[in-house]
Design a protein around this motif. Structure first.
Motif, PDB file in Angstrom:
ATOM      1  N   VAL A 184       3.489 -21.028 -38.200  1.00  0.00           N
ATOM      2  CA  VAL A 184       4.828 -21.470 -37.813  1.00  0.00           C
ATOM      3  C   VAL A 184       5.598 -21.797 -39.089  1.00  0.00           C
ATOM      4  O   VAL A 184       4.997 -22.024 -40.144  1.00  0.00           O
ATOM      5  CB  VAL A 184       4.788 -22.715 -36.889  1.00  0.00           C
ATOM      6  CG1 VAL A 184       4.137 -22.384 -35.565  1.00  0.00           C
ATOM      7  CG2 VAL A 184       4.085 -23.883 -37.569  1.00  0.00           C
ATOM      8  N   PRO A 185       6.944 -21.809 -39.034  1.00  0.00           N
ATOM      9  CA  PRO A 185       7.706 -22.206 -40.219  1.00  0.00           C
ATOM     10  C   PRO A 185       7.289 -23.578 -40.728  1.00  0.00           C
ATOM     11  O   PRO A 185       6.952 -24.469 -39.942  1.00  0.00           O
ATOM     12  CB  PRO A 185       9.150 -22.213 -39.707  1.00  0.00           C
ATOM     13  CG  PRO A 185       9.159 -21.215 -38.596  1.00  0.00           C
ATOM     14  CD  PRO A 185       7.825 -21.383 -37.923  1.00  0.00           C
TER      15      PRO A 185
ATOM     16  N   ASP B 108       6.224 -20.924 -47.160  1.00  0.00           N
ATOM     17  CA  ASP B 108       7.255 -21.246 -46.169  1.00  0.00           C
ATOM     18  C   ASP B 108       6.695 -21.375 -44.760  1.00  0.00           C
ATOM     19  O   ASP B 108       7.442 -21.609 -43.814  1.00  0.00           O
ATOM     20  CB  ASP B 108       8.341 -20.170 -46.172  1.00  0.00           C
ATOM     21  CG  ASP B 108       9.096 -20.124 -47.489  1.00  0.00           C
ATOM     22  OD1 ASP B 108       9.172 -21.170 -48.162  1.00  0.00           O
ATOM     23  OD2 ASP B 108       9.596 -19.031 -47.848  1.00  0.00           O
ATOM     24  N   TRP B 109       5.403 -21.195 -44.606  1.00  0.00           N
ATOM     25  CA  TRP B 109       4.759 -21.279 -43.304  1.00  0.00           C
ATOM     26  C   TRP B 109       3.594 -22.262 -43.352  1.00  0.00           C
ATOM     27  O   TRP B 109       3.107 -22.605 -44.431  1.00  0.00           O
ATOM     28  CB  TRP B 109       4.219 -19.905 -42.892  1.00  0.00           C
ATOM     29  CG  TRP B 109       5.225 -18.809 -42.854  1.00  0.00           C
ATOM     30  CD1 TRP B 109       6.566 -18.927 -42.610  1.00  0.00           C
ATOM     31  CD2 TRP B 109       4.973 -17.409 -43.076  1.00  0.00           C
ATOM     32  NE1 TRP B 109       7.168 -17.685 -42.649  1.00  0.00           N
ATOM     33  CE2 TRP B 109       6.219 -16.736 -42.927  1.00  0.00           C
ATOM     34  CE3 TRP B 109       3.836 -16.656 -43.357  1.00  0.00           C
ATOM     35  CZ2 TRP B 109       6.338 -15.355 -43.082  1.00  0.00           C
ATOM     36  CZ3 TRP B 109       3.945 -15.287 -43.497  1.00  0.00           C
ATOM     37  CH2 TRP B 109       5.185 -14.642 -43.357  1.00  0.00           C
TER      38      TRP B 109
ATOM     39  N   HIS C  25      13.115 -19.717 -36.155  1.00  0.00           N
ATOM     40  CA  HIS C  25      13.586 -21.089 -36.051  1.00  0.00           C
ATOM     41  C   HIS C  25      12.392 -22.045 -36.161  1.00  0.00           C
ATOM     42  O   HIS C  25      11.281 -21.718 -35.756  1.00  0.00           O
ATOM     43  CB  HIS C  25      14.300 -21.308 -34.716  1.00  0.00           C
ATOM     44  CG  HIS C  25      15.483 -20.420 -34.512  1.00  0.00           C
ATOM     45  ND1 HIS C  25      16.593 -20.453 -35.323  1.00  0.00           N
ATOM     46  CD2 HIS C  25      15.725 -19.446 -33.589  1.00  0.00           C
ATOM     47  CE1 HIS C  25      17.470 -19.556 -34.914  1.00  0.00           C
ATOM     48  NE2 HIS C  25      16.974 -18.930 -33.864  1.00  0.00           N
ATOM     49  N   ALA C  26      12.669 -23.230 -36.684  1.00  0.00           N
ATOM     50  CA  ALA C  26      11.600 -24.202 -36.901  1.00  0.00           C
ATOM     51  C   ALA C  26      11.530 -25.222 -35.773  1.00  0.00           C
ATOM     52  O   ALA C  26      11.222 -26.387 -35.991  1.00  0.00           O
ATOM     53  CB  ALA C  26      11.810 -24.917 -38.238  1.00  0.00           C
TER      54      ALA C  26
ATOM     55  N   THR D 157       3.616 -29.449 -34.525  1.00  0.00           N
ATOM     56  CA  THR D 157       2.547 -28.646 -35.118  1.00  0.00           C
ATOM     57  C   THR D 157       1.183 -29.189 -34.721  1.00  0.00           C
ATOM     58  O   THR D 157       0.274 -28.438 -34.368  1.00  0.00           O
ATOM     59  CB  THR D 157       2.673 -28.634 -36.657  1.00  0.00           C
ATOM     60  OG1 THR D 157       3.953 -28.131 -37.025  1.00  0.00           O
ATOM     61  CG2 THR D 157       1.589 -27.785 -37.291  1.00  0.00           C
TER      62      THR D 157
ATOM     63  N   ASP E 212       8.840 -26.083 -41.870  1.00  0.00           N
ATOM     64  CA  ASP E 212       9.598 -27.262 -41.474  1.00  0.00           C
ATOM     65  C   ASP E 212       9.579 -27.507 -39.970  1.00  0.00           C
ATOM     66  O   ASP E 212      10.364 -28.310 -39.458  1.00  0.00           O
ATOM     67  CB  ASP E 212      11.034 -27.200 -41.992  1.00  0.00           C
ATOM     68  CG  ASP E 212      11.729 -25.876 -41.696  1.00  0.00           C
ATOM     69  OD1 ASP E 212      11.059 -24.975 -41.153  1.00  0.00           O
ATOM     70  OD2 ASP E 212      12.925 -25.746 -42.004  1.00  0.00           O
ATOM     71  N   THR E 213       8.690 -26.852 -39.243  1.00  0.00           N
ATOM     72  CA  THR E 213       8.447 -27.209 -37.850  1.00  0.00           C
ATOM     73  C   THR E 213       7.974 -28.654 -37.809  1.00  0.00           C
ATOM     74  O   THR E 213       7.134 -29.049 -38.619  1.00  0.00           O
ATOM     75  CB  THR E 213       7.372 -26.294 -37.228  1.00  0.00           C
ATOM     76  OG1 THR E 213       7.813 -24.940 -37.302  1.00  0.00           O
ATOM     77  CG2 THR E 213       7.099 -26.658 -35.778  1.00  0.00           C
TER      78      THR E 213
END
Length: 376
Positions: A299-300, A132-133, A102-103, A308, A302-303
């Protein structure tokens, strides 16, 4: 009170109430973005940190060292739980993270060179994409190539001998941690006969000590603890280091080995020109992803950026403390973790391999080691 006074008082009160209502409404409108920002920076109470390796391995030990530091320096002191998901040399755990994470900042991933390299080599088992990260922190390492004194009494004579006769290197695999070293030696014109199948670089070092290999390579921590005594006893001769990346992404001398030339310097001296071409591009990319950015907290993508940055700021704070510097020396070696945009820039560059460079690598691995990569 007169009717006129009563009417005036009532009118004044109504105007005040209306003004107060408008004022409060204005505050509410102003508060909405602030509330959204606060939500973006709300650190979860529990963070699950996926480590795609078994308990007790290098990356697991690394994560368990960092976890309490992050917890202590993040708002609310969240509980950071290490979730070991071994298998496939880290591919299994990374695949699961890519599918399920999950983001919202509650899930992190720890990666290593063993995670980076398969993605760069288009391993068909890989279901994750580094695009993607995004990284929170990276820890670098370095490495040194050294030779047996049977090849020469000093680095210059040993290097000359390397160019004249085949040498043996005990290695794990042609697409593993030794990949950039194998490329570097090939660029120098060294005829290396690698013996693959070692379970660790430590096994490779033992083969060197037994005389079964006359050239070897170790990362910094292993070199300082296990090879430097050999050097001191005249049983090993350091040839060159891999170097480190500066903020501009250029390879410079490793501050741990300031007197050792980098591979780039050795190539310049030997060939009378700077290294270039597809072979050097492959070397530089795999050196960057496997050493300059050896282990990463991810982290993903789109966090929320504010969250971040909260994670990154916590890292910036604790890595500058004297206590962290003292404790990290034993865990991370003499290298300072990298945080923020510098990591992102280096990682993006390292993971992006041009088609012509990849084709060179595919052909080289097939011709040299009978290793056949999947084609795109």
């Amino acid at each position: 009170m007169s009717p006129l006074k009563t009417e005036q008082t009532l009118t004044a009160r109504l105007k005040y109430a209306a003004g107060l209502g408008l004022f409060c409404a204005g505050l509410t409108a102003l508060a909405i973005p602030a509330t959204a920002d606060a939500a973006d920076t709300n650190v979860p109470d529990d963070i699950k940190w996926t480590i795609p390796f078994g308990v007790g391995g290098g990356t697991d030990v690394w994560a368990r060292f960092f976890a309490p530091w992050f917890s202590d320096y993040l708002p609310g002191e969240p509980t950071i739980m290490i979730d070991n998901v071994p298998g496939g040399g880290s591919i299994n755990g990374a695949n699961l993270f890519a599918m399920r994470a999950h983001a919202d900042g509650s899930q992190w991933l720890g990666t290593s060179a063993s995670t980076q390299y398969p993605a760069m080599l288009s391993d068909p088992r890989v279901r994750y994409d580094y695009a993607d990260w995004k990284p929170i922190l990276a820890t670098p390492t370095g490495g040194v190539v050294y030779a047996s004194p049977s090849l020469g009494e000093d680095a210059d004579s040993a290097l000359q001998a390397l160019l004249k006769k085949p040498v043996k290197l005990a290695a794990q695999s042609p697409t593993g941690v030794e990949l950039p070293v194998l490329i570097a030696l090939d660029m120098l014109g060294v005829d290396v006969n690698p013996v693959f199948g070692m379970r660790s670089r430590g096994e490779g070092r033992l083969a060197f000590e037994r005389g079964e290999a006359n050239i070897d390579f170790q990362t910094t921590s292993a070199y300082l603890s296990n090879v430097q005594p050999l050097v001191d006893d005249g049983k090993a001769i350091p040839l060159f280091s891999l170097g480190v990346l500066n903020d501009d992404g250029k390879i410079v001398r490793d501050p741990t080995f300031p007197d050792l030339p980098t591979f780039n310097e050795i190539y310049q001296k030997t060939e009378s020109k700077a290294p270039s071409g597809n072979a050097y591009e492959a070397y530089r990319k795999f050196f960057a992803s496997g050493y300059a950015l050896q282990k990463l907290v991810m982290v993903p993508a789109d966090t929320p950026e504010a969250l971040t940055e909260t994670y990154r700021q916590a890292a910036r704070e604790f890595i500058k403390t004297d206590k962290f510097k003292q404790e990290s020396a034993a865990q991370l070696g003499p290298y300072t973790p990298i945080v923020g945009k510098t990591v992102s820039a280096h990682l993006e560059d390292a993971m992006a391999i041009k088609d012509e460079t990849r084709q060179w690598l595919v052909t080289w691995l097939a011709d040299k080691f009978d290793v056949h990569l999947a084609t795109r």
